[in-house]
Design an enzyme around this catalytic site. Structure first.
Site, mmCIF file in Angstrom:
data_model
loop_
_atom_site.group_PDB
_atom_site.id
_atom_site.type_symbol
_atom_site.label_atom_id
_atom_site.label_comp_id
_atom_site.label_asym_id
_atom_site.label_seq_id
_atom_site.Cartn_x
_atom_site.Cartn_y
_atom_site.Cartn_z
ATOM 1 N N CYS A 183 66.013 54.276 80.410
ATOM 2 C CA CYS A 183 65.994 54.101 81.849
ATOM 3 C C CYS A 183 64.566 54.229 82.372
ATOM 4 O O CYS A 183 63.739 54.920 81.788
ATOM 5 C CB CYS A 183 66.847 55.110 82.608
ATOM 6 S SG CYS A 183 68.561 55.121 82.071
ATOM 7 N N TRP A 218 69.578 51.939 81.483
ATOM 8 C CA TRP A 218 70.167 51.596 80.175
ATOM 9 C C TRP A 218 71.313 52.567 79.990
ATOM 10 O O TRP A 218 71.113 53.771 79.880
ATOM 11 C CB TRP A 218 69.116 51.760 79.072
ATOM 12 C CG TRP A 218 69.607 51.311 77.740
ATOM 13 C CD1 TRP A 218 69.671 50.026 77.272
ATOM 14 C CD2 TRP A 218 70.078 52.142 76.665
ATOM 15 N NE1 TRP A 218 70.162 50.012 75.991
ATOM 16 C CE2 TRP A 218 70.426 51.290 75.595
ATOM 17 C CE3 TRP A 218 70.262 53.514 76.511
ATOM 18 C CZ2 TRP A 218 70.920 51.762 74.391
ATOM 19 C CZ3 TRP A 218 70.762 53.989 75.308
ATOM 20 C CH2 TRP A 218 71.080 53.115 74.262
ATOM 21 N N ASN A 222 66.695 60.027 83.930
ATOM 22 C CA ASN A 222 66.564 59.403 82.617
ATOM 23 C C ASN A 222 66.841 60.485 81.581
ATOM 24 O O ASN A 222 66.244 61.553 81.656
ATOM 25 C CB ASN A 222 65.128 58.870 82.475
ATOM 26 C CG ASN A 222 64.804 58.420 81.061
ATOM 27 O OD1 ASN A 222 65.684 57.975 80.341
ATOM 28 N ND2 ASN A 222 63.546 58.528 80.686
ATOM 29 N N GLU A 241 61.075 43.505 58.811
ATOM 30 C CA GLU A 241 60.638 43.394 60.202
ATOM 31 C C GLU A 241 60.987 41.999 60.749
ATOM 32 O O GLU A 241 61.427 41.863 61.890
ATOM 33 C CB GLU A 241 59.129 43.680 60.281
ATOM 34 C CG GLU A 241 58.456 43.415 61.616
ATOM 35 C CD GLU A 241 59.058 44.203 62.777
ATOM 36 O OE1 GLU A 241 59.840 45.137 62.559
ATOM 37 O OE2 GLU A 241 58.732 43.849 63.923
ATOM 38 N N GLU A 256 67.279 40.714 66.754
ATOM 39 C CA GLU A 256 67.105 41.358 68.063
ATOM 40 C C GLU A 256 67.051 40.342 69.203
ATOM 41 O O GLU A 256 67.630 40.572 70.260
ATOM 42 C CB GLU A 256 65.795 42.152 67.995
ATOM 43 C CG GLU A 256 65.484 43.031 69.167
ATOM 44 C CD GLU A 256 64.171 43.801 68.969
ATOM 45 O OE1 GLU A 256 63.331 43.381 68.146
ATOM 46 O OE2 GLU A 256 63.981 44.803 69.663
ATOM 47 N N HIS A 315 71.736 41.739 43.389
ATOM 48 C CA HIS A 315 72.584 42.928 43.226
ATOM 49 C C HIS A 315 73.647 43.033 44.323
ATOM 50 O O HIS A 315 74.190 44.104 44.546
ATOM 51 C CB HIS A 315 71.715 44.192 43.195
ATOM 52 C CG HIS A 315 70.748 44.192 42.054
ATOM 53 N ND1 HIS A 315 71.132 44.319 40.747
ATOM 54 C CD2 HIS A 315 69.399 44.019 42.028
ATOM 55 C CE1 HIS A 315 70.071 44.252 39.958
ATOM 56 N NE2 HIS A 315 69.003 44.064 40.714
ATOM 57 N N LYS A 355 63.435 49.146 75.416
ATOM 58 C CA LYS A 355 62.246 49.326 74.589
ATOM 59 C C LYS A 355 62.046 50.768 74.152
ATOM 60 O O LYS A 355 61.713 51.046 73.021
ATOM 61 C CB LYS A 355 61.017 48.840 75.344
ATOM 62 C CG LYS A 355 59.794 48.811 74.440
ATOM 63 C CD LYS A 355 58.745 47.897 74.973
ATOM 64 C CE LYS A 355 57.631 47.726 73.971
ATOM 65 N NZ LYS A 355 58.040 46.927 72.803
HETATM 66 C C1 AGP Z 1 61.730 46.565 67.725
HETATM 67 O O1 AGP Z 1 61.396 45.313 68.186
HETATM 68 C C2 AGP Z 1 62.238 47.535 68.723
HETATM 69 N N1 AGP Z 1 61.664 47.502 69.973
HETATM 70 C C3 AGP Z 1 62.516 48.928 68.155
HETATM 71 O O2 AGP Z 1 62.981 48.815 66.845
HETATM 72 C C4 AGP Z 1 61.364 49.959 68.221
HETATM 73 O O3 AGP Z 1 60.390 49.649 67.290
HETATM 74 C C5 AGP Z 1 61.960 51.361 67.980
HETATM 75 O O4 AGP Z 1 62.893 51.636 68.978
HETATM 76 C C6 AGP Z 1 60.906 52.422 67.910
HETATM 77 O O5 AGP Z 1 60.182 52.530 69.102
HETATM 78 P P1 AGP Z 1 58.824 53.333 69.159
HETATM 79 O O6 AGP Z 1 57.857 52.634 68.272
HETATM 80 O O7 AGP Z 1 58.425 53.312 70.591
HETATM 81 O O8 AGP Z 1 59.091 54.710 68.657
#
Ligand code: AGP
Length: 604
Positions: A2, A74, A100, A478, A485, A501, A599
């Site tokens: 949030c 969120w 939050n 990644e 995502e 495997h 995020k």
């Molecule tokens: C990936 O694109 C995401 N945004 C997510 O996996 C992110 O990397 C994860 O939540 C960790 O966030 P941070 O690096 O702010 O700790």
């Protein structure tokens, strides 16, 4: 999670709140709302959906007043509905609150308050807060005291910001969720993150856990966890407001992919000197006595940790990367000679902070590699190492992954030099030169990439697999994370050798396999693994450096410039980012704000 904003001192409060919320939407976008105090009462406007919808809802009748708070959500407790949107008020509507975090004892508080006859209108944990404030205010008539007592009753993680009809001040409190105050000539702001008010001011002070704050137009008063009045140091953030805008791009993600050359240049700035690594605050000898290194992180940052662990392993240093949510359970042993590195873009990820604290409780040495100066992770270690990527707004991490890996590659060299088990590479000077060539080479990839064309051939397939070996393995993972995502398509990343495997059973002619090559000695094996999937009818797209012959498995190749095999993956990763971006664009997805995600994940 949030995003929170509060603002006191200007006439155009609603405008500032809404534009602040737009800059915080990366933290959550299920619903949005504001509460503005106009001197007589508090007007609350809120709705399910994004900030744009809130903006449309108030455009013809903008709330007026010199004081207000706002929130973009969120969801954790309760669906994303109008009722559950913040701000929340109590019985009388005299107090409005945004929050939050998670109030862990909200069930019992709610029961208690309902037993007193108070009626709740939402399913959120937050709603107990305005009711508590009202309860205590009725008893004492002192808003600050009532606010503090309400905060005392709450267990869990929170950043809480409140306004009351009777007061021309904003009240705030934090515990395990970020809050930063911004100081402008005519106004004072409080927010979950600096971009919320960066267009107005870059002068900030970070609140700390246990702080209670009172904001007025001309400043800030803070009381710490012991109840003592305290000054929180003011600093100037180096981020530029322009960095938080989209510029000529349709999406933040595209902008952030494109600005990776600058981001990496910044990460390297002043850190390579005379053919060696020179890391501010980490002089030679810093890591003497370290026997093993553990990286703790989530999502993309975990992949950066995996990459760094590989680099250390190659030099003989015992190192592992752990998913922070698993590490926090305390089952992974760490002692005084273990170095635990929390890798976190935001510095606020709850799982990562728990893992970091767990490591500290076990007596391990700790640091963090983070992007956000003043973040909780940065404050909870003695010496943080910054990746200097600038603000990243797209929920999908792109430039920060590149900057993390670059910074971790430098840190790895320092660790390798210091620890007994480390064998420094003989070609360090040329390796560091290769690192310094990355910004130009990424620029080349960006300028010549055919990822968009390749996407068109594969956009409606059933599943997407990403495979790689060695340092290409974390990048394959990644690539898959990014792809799922933002495209919402089924995507998985595997160590190439693992396919046979089990995952091979999933491969059909409707599968696309992206095979990531490094130009190193393991490429031959990756080629064989790619041939295995090709034999099952899957489409293969190779992502490979110039000079690596992949014709035995495919004609479809996305090329990157040749470089040191340990660094190629930073180039192939850019092609993978572009593949995800263009596929998502073709599928018309919400690229910057993918469904169900946010995020900064500040809940465990
Ligand atoms: C990936 O694109 C995401 N945004 C997510 O996996 C992110 O990397 C994860 O939540 C960790 O966030 P941070 O690096 O702010 O700790």
């Amino acid at each position: 999670m949030c995003g929170i904003i509060g603002c006191v001192g200007t006439e155009d409060t609603a405008y500032r709140l809404v534009s602040g919320l737009e800059n915080l939407e990366y933290r959550g976008y299920d619903s949005a709302g504001i509460a503005v105090r106009n001197g007589q009462d508090i007007r609350v406007e809120k709705n399910a959906g994004k900030v744009t919808e809130l903006k449309h809802a108030i455009v013809d009748d903008v709330p007026r007043g010199q004081l207000g708070i706002g929130h973009t959500r969120w969801s954790t407790h309760g669906a994303p509905t109008d009722e559950n949107a913040h701000p929340h008020t109590g019985e009388t509507g005299e107090v409005a609150v945004v929050h939050n975090g998670i109030i862990e004892n909200y069930d019992e508080l709610r029961e208690e308050l309902e037993a007193e006859g108070r009626e709740f209108t939402s399913e959120t944990d937050t709603e107990v807060v305005p009711h508590l404030i009202e309860r205590y205010q009725a008893a004492t008539e002192d808003l600050t005291g009532a606010f503090e007592r309400a905060v005392d009753d709450i267990a869990g993680s929170y950043a809480i910001v409140a306004v009351a009809e009777s007061e021309d001040r904003i009240l705030a409190a934090r515990e395990d969720s970020p809050l930063v105050v911004g100081f402008d000539d005519d106004a004072t702001y409080i927010a979950s993150d600096v971009p919320a008010f960066l267009e107005h001011t870059d002068e900030v002070a970070y609140l700390q856990d246990g702080d209670t704050a009172m904001l007025s137009a001309d400043g800030l008063r803070v009381t710490d966890a012991d109840g003592d009045e305290i000054e929180r140091e003011r600093e100037v953030v180096e981020w530029d407001a322009e960095e938080t805008g989209k510029g000529q791009y349709d999406h933040f993600m595209h902008k952030e992919i494109d600005t990776q050359p600058e981001a990496i240049t910044n990460a390297l700035q002043g850190r390579v000197e005379d053919g060696d690594v020179s890391l501010e605050n980490f002089p030679p000898g810093t890591f003497e006595g370290v026997a093993a290194v553990q990286f703790v992180a989530c999502g993309t940052s975990y992949h950066a940790g995996l990459y760094a662990a590989r680099l250390l392993n190659k030099a003989g240093v015992p190192a592992n990367a752990y998913r922070a949510s698993e590490y926090a359970s305390g089952d992974i042993p760490a002692t005084g000679d273990t170095l635990v590195v929390a890798v976190t873009q935001s510095g606020e990820t709850a799982d990562t902070l728990s893992a970091l604290r767990q490591a500290q409780d076990m007596g391990a040495r700790t640091t963090t590699v983070t992007n956000v100066v003043g973040s909780t992770a940065a404050r909870e270690v003695e010496t943080p190492l910054y990746i200097r990527a600038g603000p990243e707004i797209g929920v999908a991490a792109t430039k920060t992954f590149s900057s993390q890996v670059t910074t971790l590659a430098l840190l790895a060299e320092r660790i390798i030099d210091d620890v007994a088990a480390g064998t420094p590479r003989e070609d360090r000077a040329s390796y560091l030169e290769a690192l310094q060539r990355l910004p130009d080479q990424i620029g080349e990839v960006l300028g010549t990439s055919e990822a968009e064309r390749v996407c068109r051939n594969h956009v409606h397939k059933e599943a997407y697999f990403f495979i790689g070996q060695g340092v290409a393995c974390p990048v394959a993972k990644e690539g898959a994370l990014k792809f799922k995502e933002i495209t919402y398509e089924h995507a998985e990343g595997f160590a190439a050798g693992e396919l046979k495997h089990g995952p091979l059973a999933l491969v059909t002619p409707d599968t696309v396999v992206f095979a990531v090559f490094t130009g190193g000695e393991r490429d031959e094996k990756t080629l064989n693994n790619a041939k295995e999937v090709q034999a099952r009818g899957a489409d293969i797209v190779a992502i490979a450096p110039e000079g690596v012959d992949v014709s035995a498995c495919t004609d479809e190749v996305l090329r990157v410039p040749a470089t040191d095999a340990d660094l190629t993956s930073l180039l192939t990763n850019v092609q993978l980012q572009l593949l995800s971006y263009h596929s998502a664009d073709m599928l018309n997805r919400e690229i910057d704000q993918p469904r169900n995600l946010a995020k900064s994940v500040t809940v465990e």
